[in-house]
Design a protein around this motif. Sequence first.
Motif, mmCIF file in Angstrom:
data_model
loop_
_atom_site.group_PDB
_atom_site.id
_atom_site.type_symbol
_atom_site.label_atom_id
_atom_site.label_comp_id
_atom_site.label_asym_id
_atom_site.label_seq_id
_atom_site.Cartn_x
_atom_site.Cartn_y
_atom_site.Cartn_z
ATOM 1 N N ARG A 215 0.779 -1.267 -0.023
ATOM 2 C CA ARG A 215 0.118 0.022 -0.079
ATOM 3 C C ARG A 215 0.975 1.208 -0.006
ATOM 4 N N PRO A 216 0.308 2.406 -0.606
ATOM 5 C CA PRO A 216 1.108 3.677 -0.334
ATOM 6 C C PRO A 216 1.210 4.129 1.222
ATOM 7 N N LEU A 217 2.176 4.998 1.544
ATOM 8 C CA LEU A 217 2.304 5.570 2.799
ATOM 9 C C LEU A 217 0.793 5.994 3.228
ATOM 10 N N PRO A 218 0.469 5.665 4.344
ATOM 11 C CA PRO A 218 -0.645 6.159 4.811
ATOM 12 C C PRO A 218 -0.775 7.425 5.422
ATOM 13 N N ARG A 219 -1.883 8.168 5.103
ATOM 14 C CA ARG A 219 -2.005 9.301 5.464
ATOM 15 C C ARG A 219 -1.572 10.008 6.769
ATOM 16 N N ARG A 220 -1.909 9.039 7.889
ATOM 17 C CA ARG A 220 -1.403 9.286 9.166
ATOM 18 C C ARG A 220 -0.037 9.532 9.183
ATOM 19 N N GLU A 221 0.994 9.060 8.334
ATOM 20 C CA GLU A 221 2.232 9.612 8.739
ATOM 21 C C GLU A 221 2.898 10.149 7.419
ATOM 22 N N PHE A 222 2.109 10.713 6.467
ATOM 23 C CA PHE A 222 2.362 11.376 5.428
ATOM 24 C C PHE A 222 3.537 12.523 5.805
ATOM 25 N N SER A 223 2.999 13.354 6.906
ATOM 26 C CA SER A 223 3.769 14.381 6.981
ATOM 27 C C SER A 223 4.798 14.266 8.397
ATOM 28 N N VAL A 224 5.048 12.959 8.840
ATOM 29 C CA VAL A 224 5.733 12.867 9.852
ATOM 30 C C VAL A 224 6.874 11.705 9.412
ATOM 31 N N ARG A 225 6.877 11.281 8.307
ATOM 32 C CA ARG A 225 7.963 10.160 8.135
ATOM 33 C C ARG A 225 8.365 10.323 6.459
ATOM 34 N N ASP A 226 9.636 10.037 6.551
ATOM 35 C CA ASP A 226 10.115 10.115 4.986
ATOM 36 C C ASP A 226 11.016 9.058 4.841
ATOM 37 N N ASP A 227 11.194 7.923 5.868
ATOM 38 C CA ASP A 227 12.190 6.802 5.916
ATOM 39 C C ASP A 227 11.700 5.792 5.390
ATOM 40 N N TYR A 228 10.403 5.580 4.776
ATOM 41 C CA TYR A 228 9.708 4.733 4.119
ATOM 42 C C TYR A 228 8.644 5.176 3.143
ATOM 43 N N ASN A 229 8.450 4.176 2.324
ATOM 44 C CA ASN A 229 7.436 4.760 1.287
ATOM 45 C C ASN A 229 6.463 3.662 0.742
ATOM 46 N N VAL A 230 6.655 2.427 1.450
ATOM 47 C CA VAL A 230 5.361 1.340 1.107
ATOM 48 C C VAL A 230 5.157 0.765 2.577
ATOM 49 N N LEU A 231 3.906 0.532 2.381
ATOM 50 C CA LEU A 231 3.327 -0.347 3.812
ATOM 51 C C LEU A 231 2.942 -1.694 3.155
ATOM 52 N N GLY A 232 3.520 -2.724 3.593
ATOM 53 C CA GLY A 232 3.051 -4.112 3.187
ATOM 54 C C GLY A 232 2.642 -5.139 4.234
ATOM 55 N N GLY A 233 1.610 -5.770 4.130
ATOM 56 C CA GLY A 233 1.263 -6.707 5.328
ATOM 57 C C GLY A 233 0.123 -7.341 4.952
ATOM 58 N N THR A 234 -0.312 -8.258 5.826
ATOM 59 C CA THR A 234 -1.690 -8.725 6.001
ATOM 60 C C THR A 234 -2.685 -8.431 6.515
#
Length: 362
Positions: A215-234
């Motif tokens: 998944r793309p970076l979630p909105r809850r972390e859009f403005s606070v995180r730049d060290d990852y760009n994909v959220l993967g999982g089940t």
Amino acid sequence: MSVDSRAHDADSPKEASESVVSMAFGWPFLDPTTMETQGGTTQGSKVTLAGEPSEAWEKIRQPDLSKQERDRMAVLAMAGSFRVSFQFIESMGFAEDYKPSRPYFSWATEHVRVLADTPTFVSLQHTLVMYFEDEEMGGPMVMKHWRQDWTYEDRELVVYRGHLVWEKMKLAEEEASGGWSQAVFQVDDSPRYEAFGRWEHEAGFSRWTSNDAWRPLPRREFSVRDDYNVLGGTQAITITPTGWVHFQDNCKLQVDSKTNSPRSVACEIGINRYERILEPTIQKPADAYWAKTGDYWKEVRGAWKDIFRTRDRFQLKNQADGKKLYEEHFGYAAEIEATDSYDKENGRTHAQETVNRFLENL
């Protein structure tokens, strides 16, 4: 939309605040002040929870249903009015100097409406409807939220590949047999992710468990995180007598733009609870919003169906002409709502031209 964790129907502000600190399970030796939750700050109005099993729950338990029909009843049980809580906490990290980010917590009231319902396809639209304790804010505040489409034995998924690129993935007939895909769309109806899984039904619950999906970076972390760009999982979606729970087991990935190879940054656990409510009554404001803007959003969905039908792979621009995609669509919908006037042909043209303007040429 998110509101302050202190605004609970059963807890005083002090009690709720203390419970938030103790919520940081899994990090018992850290200073609790470093693990206080981040999230919304606005206080929503009190809610009255439904105490009895819902009619939707009873339909799932009917005897003599086929497996496919019982699955569909479980999907439809996600419709209704809910208090929704969003909780996320990192469970581990992989850098030498790793320190867990602060847990996230917010909540809102949300109405989930059925847009489409056939034996093999169900579409559910989420709408945020918020009343506030602050008399000046009052309410209701109504805003279109995310959408989920469920397809039985879906053999063609549109999956996320990182860097705002999506592409078709085909499943073999035996892979798709008996299962359901869940396609999730952003607030502007652009794609977010699609996963495939199967429902299981026990005496006390019904649960759908997915395969691993990006998944793309979630909105809850859009403005606070730049060290990852994909959220993967089940994921696991569990239907209960009085609501449903969305559990996520995620890995935060930094995906290289050239090789598309992922590097794991951290893992997190997410629990979103949808609890049925009796008060406040939020369906009427949601229905009023959709009565005015629903025809336009149908055209937006249609524009995306054309993209899915004609392109095996596509990439979205982060912005066009200095605006985000959701700003363009929400601005147009706001004009319709304000004037209570809608021109179908203009709406269709605007929806199609807007979507195409945000597509990159691959």
